[in-house]
Structures are given as structure tokens and as C-alpha cells.
Design an enzyme around this catalytic site. Structure first.
Site, PDB file in Angstrom:
ATOM      1  N   CYS A 173      40.556  -6.288  40.237  1.00  0.00           N
ATOM      2  CA  CYS A 173      40.264  -4.878  40.006  1.00  0.00           C
ATOM      3  C   CYS A 173      39.428  -4.660  38.742  1.00  0.00           C
ATOM      4  O   CYS A 173      38.360  -5.232  38.598  1.00  0.00           O
ATOM      5  CB  CYS A 173      41.585  -4.110  39.969  1.00  0.00           C
ATOM      6  SG  CYS A 173      41.454  -2.348  40.313  1.00  0.00           S
ATOM      7  N   LYS A 204      46.691 -10.928  35.717  1.00  0.00           N
ATOM      8  CA  LYS A 204      45.756  -9.911  35.235  1.00  0.00           C
ATOM      9  C   LYS A 204      45.982  -9.693  33.741  1.00  0.00           C
ATOM     10  O   LYS A 204      47.097  -9.415  33.303  1.00  0.00           O
ATOM     11  CB  LYS A 204      45.963  -8.617  36.021  1.00  0.00           C
ATOM     12  CG  LYS A 204      44.945  -7.523  35.729  1.00  0.00           C
ATOM     13  CD  LYS A 204      45.169  -6.338  36.654  1.00  0.00           C
ATOM     14  CE  LYS A 204      44.107  -5.252  36.435  1.00  0.00           C
ATOM     15  NZ  LYS A 204      44.300  -4.107  37.369  1.00  0.00           N
ATOM     16  N   GLU A 229      44.517  -7.164  46.287  1.00  0.00           N
ATOM     17  CA  GLU A 229      45.273  -7.222  45.037  1.00  0.00           C
ATOM     18  C   GLU A 229      46.764  -6.979  45.292  1.00  0.00           C
ATOM     19  O   GLU A 229      47.144  -6.059  46.016  1.00  0.00           O
ATOM     20  CB  GLU A 229      44.728  -6.166  44.074  1.00  0.00           C
ATOM     21  CG  GLU A 229      45.413  -6.129  42.717  1.00  0.00           C
ATOM     22  CD  GLU A 229      44.819  -5.074  41.802  1.00  0.00           C
ATOM     23  OE1 GLU A 229      45.185  -5.058  40.611  1.00  0.00           O
ATOM     24  OE2 GLU A 229      43.977  -4.267  42.261  1.00  0.00           O
TER      25      GLU A 229
END
Length: 359
Positions: free
Chosen positions: A173, A139, A57
């Protein structure tokens, strides 16, 4: 089913894909140093026969570890440094990664801190084996401390893309704890799910939770999961914070792994140090799993439960000329009535922008 999905299923019955999940440390001192590490890892994965390489990430230039251990009043300088080093998409960094992907014939999934004018975003990039950037997504909700650093993404990036290795989807995540985000990719028949976590964060419990999460998604989606986490050396941990009591929050939490549609590890996970987890993905296992449980097909009940997805890119300005010639009546449950002049609908009215993502 779209023609791309049918072609992918036919390919799945015949193909084995070698994947590499890469656990690696960034270069805190030189952003170009991290880029060099990415290109070297792509080359190294290709030498071992990998056709897919997944990085951690926001690996470029580095995950904002400072935001987890520093109070907001002390984050200004490291935040500005991250902005200065962040990646513009497209730009020289993406060109270099694309060239490396093309040179080695590898599909690359890379996490970056993307700078878009005055904002940063947690962005996932998917490069096809010919170097084409086939997906850029952000995200959708930064987690906890990350909200001090990144802006929010939108539903436009919740896409599964056809690549040289099959249909690829990606989440970052704790997006994996958003079941609707996962389902939006499942409904598009992803074959290989690429997961990214920061690594070297929280402690061992983070790695334990991560394993549960990726194995569950593999089972529920009936796909392979290739998960990559980052790694920090002791020296890097000390550079983030000299406080020994806080340094333990920057250790552990690594679980680089590759999981089959049956929820099995295809190689031993990597929980410490740098390295690669490499495994062969027999795409025929997808049909084996989905024959029994296809959560977006024969095991779904779309007439009872379905997903509405706003897949329109978020923008701070909507030109009046682009809206329909409809006014919205507040005293009639948002019922539209035709008018001569275009009036923008209220932002909280979902009707114009929702579509069924599965069923």
C-alpha cells in the site's frame, strides 16, 4: 554485483514468466474459508500457466476494514476477533500455503495479519515454487487508521529474494509513497515487484492514485510490477457498517494490474469484481529499460546521494553481552572510548547500525 544478481540477469535475458494478480474477496465468517480461497486461487492460476500468484494486502484472514469506518471506542470487539483469527508465522496456515505452492510449482506472494504474541502486523510472505518461505516482512509504518490495529515493521524485511521466477521484492500500500523504502529494493535489483493494496476502500480516487504509483515504480525501478487489490461484496460492505453514509468509503479503490518496466499495462486492469489479471513478463525488457535509465547504476550518483538503511531486526531487548565494549561520551558528540565493561550505545545514535544500500 552478488553472484545471485548476475545469475538473475542472465536468466532475465532468456525467460518469460507468467504472472497472475488476483482480485478476490475474503471470507468474513470463516478464516479457514479465506485460506481455502487462497489455495483454490493458486490452483486456478497454475491451470492458466501462472508461475507467480500475488494476493491482496493482509488478505488472510481479511483486511481490517472496520478500522476505517468505526470510531476507536467501537473497535474493541472486531479488533479482538481479528487477533483471534490472525496468522502465526510459521504455523498451520503457512504450511497449507507452502504445500499449495509446492504442489503447483507457483511462487506465491500473500498478505496476512500476523500475530506475534500480543501484537498484530501487516505482513507480506513470499513462498518459492518449492514451498519454502523465503521472505517474511512487515509493513514499516501502518497508514492512518491502521495504526490502531498493527505495530510497526523494521528494515530487516526490506529485502529482495531470489525465487524460481527471478528477483522478487514487495511493499504494501502506501509504503509505495516512501521513496527510500522503494529505493532500498531498487538497489537490490528487483526484477518483479509485488504490490498489495486492500481494495474496496476510499473510492475511485484511490484506484487512480494506485495506478500512478505502480506505473511510476515500474519506470523508476526498471522492473515489472504485479499489483493485487481485494474486493468486498455488497453484503460484506453492509456487514462492516450498516451506516449507508459510511458504506461508500468501502467501495471503489480496486486496481489489480500488471505493468512492464516501460510503464505499460500488460493486460487490462481489473477494477470491479473478482478475477485474475494474467500476463507474460518478458524479463528481457528489464535490460531494455535499464540500458537507458538505471537509477541504481549508471544513472545514480552515490557520491552525492545514497541511502542509509538500518537492516537490523527490531527487538525490545538487547542483551548487554551482545554489545561491544564501548562507552559513549555525551560530551564528545557520541565519540566512542574503550572501557572494560560493555555499555549499550544510546538508541538515537545511528552509527553502529547503518549501511549504504546503494552505490
Amino acid at each position: 554485483m552478488p553472484s545471485g544478481g548476475r545469475a538473475a540477469l542472465t536468466m532475465a535475458a532468456q525467460r518469460i514468466v507468467r504472472a497472475a494478480a488476483i482480485q478476490i474477496a475474503p471470507d468474513f465468517d470463516r478464516p479457514e474459508g479465506t485460506l481455502e480461497r487462497v489455495c483454490e486461487a493458486i490452483e486456478g492460476a497454475a491451470k492458466q500457466g501462472a508461475q507467480l500468484a500475488v494476493f491482496p494486502e493482509t488478505f488472510l484472514p481479511y483486511y481490517p476494514y472496520f478500522s476505517f469506518v468505526l470510531p476507536p471506542v467501537q473497535q474493541g470487539a472486531p479488533h479482538l476477533k481479528l487477533m483471534e483469527r490472525a496468522v502465526v508465522v510459521p504455523g498451520p496456515v503457512t504450511q497449507a500455503v507452502a504445500q499449495s505452492a509446492r504442489a503447483h510449482g507457483v511462487v506465491v506472494v500473500l498478505g496476512v495479519n500476523e500475530r506475534d504474541h500480543g501484537s498484530l502486523y501487516n505482513t507480506q510472505l513470499v513462498f518459492d515454487a518449492d514451498g519454502a518461505l523465503v521472505l517474511k516482512r512487515r509493513k514499516i509504518t501502518p497508514t492512518y487508521h491502521e495504526r490502531m490495529v498493527w505495530g510497526q515493521g523494521d528494515g530487516a524485511g526490506l529485502k529482495v529474494v531470489d525465487t524460481a521466477v527471478g528477483r522478487v521484492g514487495a511493499l504494501a500500500c502506501w509504503e509505495h509513497y516512501n521513496p527510500l523504502a522503494r529505493y532500498s529494493l531498487m538497489a537490490q535489483h528487483e526484477e518483479i515487484h509485488c504490490a498489495q493494496f486492500p481494495g474496496s476502500l476510499v473510492g475511485p480516487i484511490f484506484a487512480e492514485q494506485m495506478e500512478v504509483t505502480i506505473r511510476h515504480h515500474a519506470l523508476e525501478s526498471g522492473c515489472f510490477v504485479v499489483n493485487a487489490t481485494g474486493w468486498l461484496t455488497d453484503e460484506q460492505v453492509r456487514s462492516v457498517t450498516p451506516d449507508a453514509s459510511l458504506q461508500k468509503a468501502l467501495r471503489g479503490g480496486c486496481h489489480t494490474a500488471i505493468v512492464s518496466p516501460e510503464g505499460k499495462h500488460l493486460a487490462p486492469p481489473l477494477t470491479e469484481g473478482e478475477g485474475m489479471v494474467i500476463a507474460d513478463l518478458d524479463l528481457a525488457l528489464i535490460a531494455k529499460r535499464k540500458r537507458m535509465m538505471d537509477s541504481v547504476g549508471h544513472y545514480a550518483r552515490p557520491e552525492l546521494l545514497s541511502l542509509a538503511l538500518n537492516d537490523r531486526p527490531a527487538t525490545p531487548v538487547v542483551p548487554m553481552s551482545s554489545t561491544p565494549s564501548v562507552a559513549w561520551s555525551p560530551d564528545h558528540d557520541h565519540a566512542p572510548r574503550t572501557e572494560r565493561h560493555a555499555v549499550q550505545p544510546p538508541v538515537d545514535d545511528p552509527a553502529p547500525v547503518l549501511r549504504v544500500a546503494a552505490g
